[in-house]
Every structure is written in structure tokens, then in C-alpha cells.
Design an enzyme around this catalytic site. Structure first.
Site, mmCIF file in Angstrom:
data_model
loop_
_atom_site.group_PDB
_atom_site.id
_atom_site.type_symbol
_atom_site.label_atom_id
_atom_site.label_comp_id
_atom_site.label_asym_id
_atom_site.label_seq_id
_atom_site.Cartn_x
_atom_site.Cartn_y
_atom_site.Cartn_z
ATOM 1 N N MET A 148 -61.421 -1.358 11.357
ATOM 2 C CA MET A 148 -60.680 -0.195 10.885
ATOM 3 C C MET A 148 -59.188 -0.448 10.960
ATOM 4 O O MET A 148 -58.724 -1.219 11.794
ATOM 5 C CB MET A 148 -61.016 1.027 11.751
ATOM 6 N N SER A 160 -61.973 -6.067 14.444
ATOM 7 C CA SER A 160 -62.129 -4.856 15.245
ATOM 8 C C SER A 160 -63.556 -4.341 15.077
ATOM 9 O O SER A 160 -64.495 -5.003 15.492
ATOM 10 C CB SER A 160 -61.088 -3.810 14.828
ATOM 11 N N THR A 161 -63.734 -3.181 14.442
ATOM 12 C CA THR A 161 -65.069 -2.611 14.284
ATOM 13 C C THR A 161 -65.984 -3.579 13.545
ATOM 14 O O THR A 161 -65.661 -4.038 12.455
ATOM 15 C CB THR A 161 -64.991 -1.285 13.503
ATOM 16 N N ASP A 165 -54.208 -3.405 11.422
ATOM 17 C CA ASP A 165 -53.700 -4.425 12.344
ATOM 18 C C ASP A 165 -54.054 -5.804 11.804
ATOM 19 O O ASP A 165 -55.196 -6.062 11.438
ATOM 20 C CB ASP A 165 -54.302 -4.226 13.734
ATOM 21 N N HIS A 225 -60.357 -6.099 19.110
ATOM 22 C CA HIS A 225 -60.020 -4.844 19.791
ATOM 23 C C HIS A 225 -61.161 -4.442 20.715
ATOM 24 O O HIS A 225 -62.276 -4.177 20.267
ATOM 25 C CB HIS A 225 -59.767 -3.726 18.776
#
Length: 362
Positions: free
Chosen positions: A298, A177-178, A301, A204
Site C-alpha cells: 500500500m 509492504s502489504t 513508499d 514494513h
């Protein structure tokens, strides 16, 4: 440890956007949080660069498209003169997506997509994402103040709990993600054209970003990278990026045939696409011949998905804390005890090649 933030200094944010409406809207969102304050605004890139030193913000939100000094060039100047976390605020057009990926490669912490409509009702939907990323960015800056040496040293180990299966992986599932776009741009070009396994990736991203991102990666890589499409055959040496707004799973009608399935179910997932949904499907269909990798991001998940692969006897690899932009998703997996190996970001390609017994052709 107490979660009380009343004694902490507020996160200082500089808002940069050529639109007076956007500056006001973003400022209101940020100022509504008790642990944040807007220390200044700027309507141009040059004004922003000039305000960095006197204001010393913890985080900068930066518009991608601005007249004069654009967002990308402004970012480069900030990073050269006084580096700090910068969150790009980007429209969801193909042109803006490409600039955003360039910004991430140039050192931007993350990005927040905005709609082009100039009404407060349209812009308010970004508030949860914006606030979460500002907090993560500030935390990232604080964790780097003492240097990497203050963190636990990176490990490259085999877990004592590792299952004894020596099956070579038939498929690799990666979740991030991030910090993921920059991380994927770093590691995927290191994979060879004749890679013997397919790679499924959930990153994401908002709608409008995954197709340009896949095209960008494809231009950088020896392996083929594409945005996944429903019923795509899953082939060795191909990397499939889950499209935004759709879960990616696997249909395996036979040992020799596997297909990509895209669906909006389950709708109650925090993320769509979800790393957990993808990895659980990989574990179910490939068992101990699955390999899972969890990278910077973050939240949590992927923790349950990695647990599913681990329980089936597959190989699980986590990115180490020192090389993560945000050590959230890998931390969740580490705390569950479902990582066979923990390595720096740069070590993930070699883990894939070693596990698949890759031999470079003469």
C-alpha cells in the site's frame, strides 16, 4: 473519478476473536467508519467457519491465538471452503509472529499486530492500520472478482527511457509492504547460494516481527538472510532485512567496504524503516551500479527511492499489477515513469540473476 462512497455498499466485516473485549474493541473501530459495517462476530474458529456462508463477509479479521480451532487452522478452512481476504490480528510475541507468517503463506491477506494489554488505550493505536488494511483487502477482493484477465497483461519490457549504462549491479535494494512477507518467501528461495551481490530489503513490519521473519527466510533460502545490525559489513550473497523501527542506510568508506547503518533519523518519515530512505542511500553510494526493485504494498513508499536509483542510471524493476496483493507501491513508481522493467513476481529473481550475469557453477 469521484471518491464519493455514499452510493457504494459498505464493506462487510466478520470479527473473530476469543476475547469479548477484543471483539467489542475491533467492532467499534470498524463500525466508526461510514464505509464499513460489522456483519457478525465469532468467539471461536469453528463458529467463524460456520458464519462465513450465511453472512458472506467481504473481509474477516481473525485472531491468531484461540483455543480449539486456532487462527491458522480456521484460515485454512476458510480458504478451502469459501476464500476471501482474511486479516490476522496477532500479538507481537515470537510464537505469534511465526504463526502469522505461516498464515500469510497459507493465504492470509495481511496482519495487524496488537498489544497484549487489555485496555482500550493500548488497543486504539491499531485503528488506522486496521482500517487501511480492511479497505485494501476489500478492494483486492473486488479487483479479483472478474479474474486476472480483466487487468492489463503483465509486461516484461525494457523502458524506452532506459539509460544506456550496461554496468552490472553491485547491490540490490528491494522494498515491499502489504503482501511482502508472502512474496519474499516465494522469490528469495529461488536465489542461489553463490549470488554475487548483497540484497537490502525494507519490509514494513512492527517491532518483534523482523527478527523471526529473517530467521524464517534464512531457513528457506540458499542465500544467508539476517536481520540487519548496525555496522554489519555488506557482503555478497547475504540478504539484510531492515529491523522494525529503524531506518537502514549505507556507509561506504571505500570501494571495497560498505557497512549497514541503522538510525531513527529522519523521524518524520511515514514509515520506519522507509524504502525511500534506504534506496536513496543505495543510489547515493552505488550510482549506476545499484539495482532497485519495488514490490506489492500500500501507499507510495519507495517511489522517490526508485526515482533516485533510476536517475543515477541504475536498473529499476517493478512487480506487475496482476501478481501484486496490493498494487500501490509499484503503481506509484510506474506513474513516475521510473521503472526500466515491469515483471510478474516470479520474474524478479531472474531479473536479478540476468542483471548480475550469474552463471551457475558446475
Amino acid at each position: 473519478m469521484s471518491c464519493d462512497t455514499s452510493t457504494r455498499s459498505p464493506i462487510r466485516v466478520l470479527v473473530v476473536d476469543d476475547s469479548a473485549f477484543m471483539r467489542a474493541a475491533l467492532s467499534r473501530m470498524i463500525a466508526s467508519e461510514t464505509d464499513m459495517e460489522v456483519v457478525g462476530t465469532a468467539s471461536s474458529g469453528s463458529e467463524a467457519v460456520g458464519k462465513i456462508a450465511p453472512l458472506d463477509p467481504d473481509v474477516v479479521t481473525l485472531d491468531v491465538e484461540m483455543p480449539g480451532l486456532n487462527g491458522l487452522e480456521t484460515l485454512r478452512r476458510i480458504m478451502a471452503q469459501s476464500p476471501r481476504p482474511v486479516i490476522m490480528v496477532s500479538a507481537v510475541t515470537e510464537k505469534d509472529a511465526e504463526i502469522t507468517f505461516n498464515a500469510l503463506a497459507a493465504g492470509a491477506f495481511d496482519y495487524v499486530p496488537k498489544q497484549l494489554s487489555s485496555t482500550s488505550l493500548d488497543i486504539l493505536h491499531i485503528q488506522p492500520d486496521l482500517i487501511a488494511k480492511i479497505r485494501a483487502a476489500a478492494l483486492s477482493r473486488n479487483s479479483h472478482l472478474g479474474g486476472v484477465s480483466r487487468r492489463k497483461p503483465a509486461r516484461s519490457i525494457l523502458s524506452e527511457c532506459q539509460n544506456s549504462s550496461s554496468t552490472s549491479p553491485s547491490i540490490v535494494a528491494l522494498g515491499t509492504s502489504t503482501g511482502g512477507p508472502r512474496a519474499l518467501q516465494e522469490i528469495l528461495p529461488l536465489l542461489p547460494r553463490d549470488l554475487s551481490v548483497p540484497i537490502l530489503i525494507v519490509q514494513h513490519m512492527p517491532p518483534g516481527f523482523t527478527a523471526p521473519f529473517a530467521q524464517r527466510l534464512n531457513s528457506l533460502c540458499s542465500v544467508t538472510v539476517r536481520e540487519a545490525a548496525h555496522k554489519d559489513p555488506i557482503l555478497p550473497g547475504v540478504v539484510y532485512i531492515a529491523p522494525a523501527g529503524m531506518h537502514m542506510t549505507i556507509d561506504r568508506p571505500s570501494e571495497s567496504l560498505s557497512l549497514i547503518c541503522l538510525d531513527k533519523q529522519p523521524e518524520n518519515s511515514l514509515h520506519m524503516p522507509s524504502v525511500d530512505v534506504m534506496m536513496k542511500s543505495v543510489a547515493k553510494n552505488f550510482g549506476n551500479s545499484a539495482m532497485g526493485g519495488i514490490m506489492t504494498g500500500m501507499g507510495s513508499d519507495g517511489a522517490q527511492g526508485m526515482k533516485a536509483i533510476y536517475r543515477e542510471g541504475g536498473l529499476t524493476v517493478g512487480q506487475d499489477e496482476a501478481s501484486c496483493i496490493v498494487y500501490g507501491m509499484p503503481r506509484a513508481c510506474a506513474e513516475l515513469g521510473v521503472l526500466n522493467r515491469v515483471v510478474p513476481l516470479s520474474g524478479i529473481p531472474s531479473q536479478i540473476l540476468q542483471a548480475t550475469n550469474y552463471r551457475r557453477r558446475a
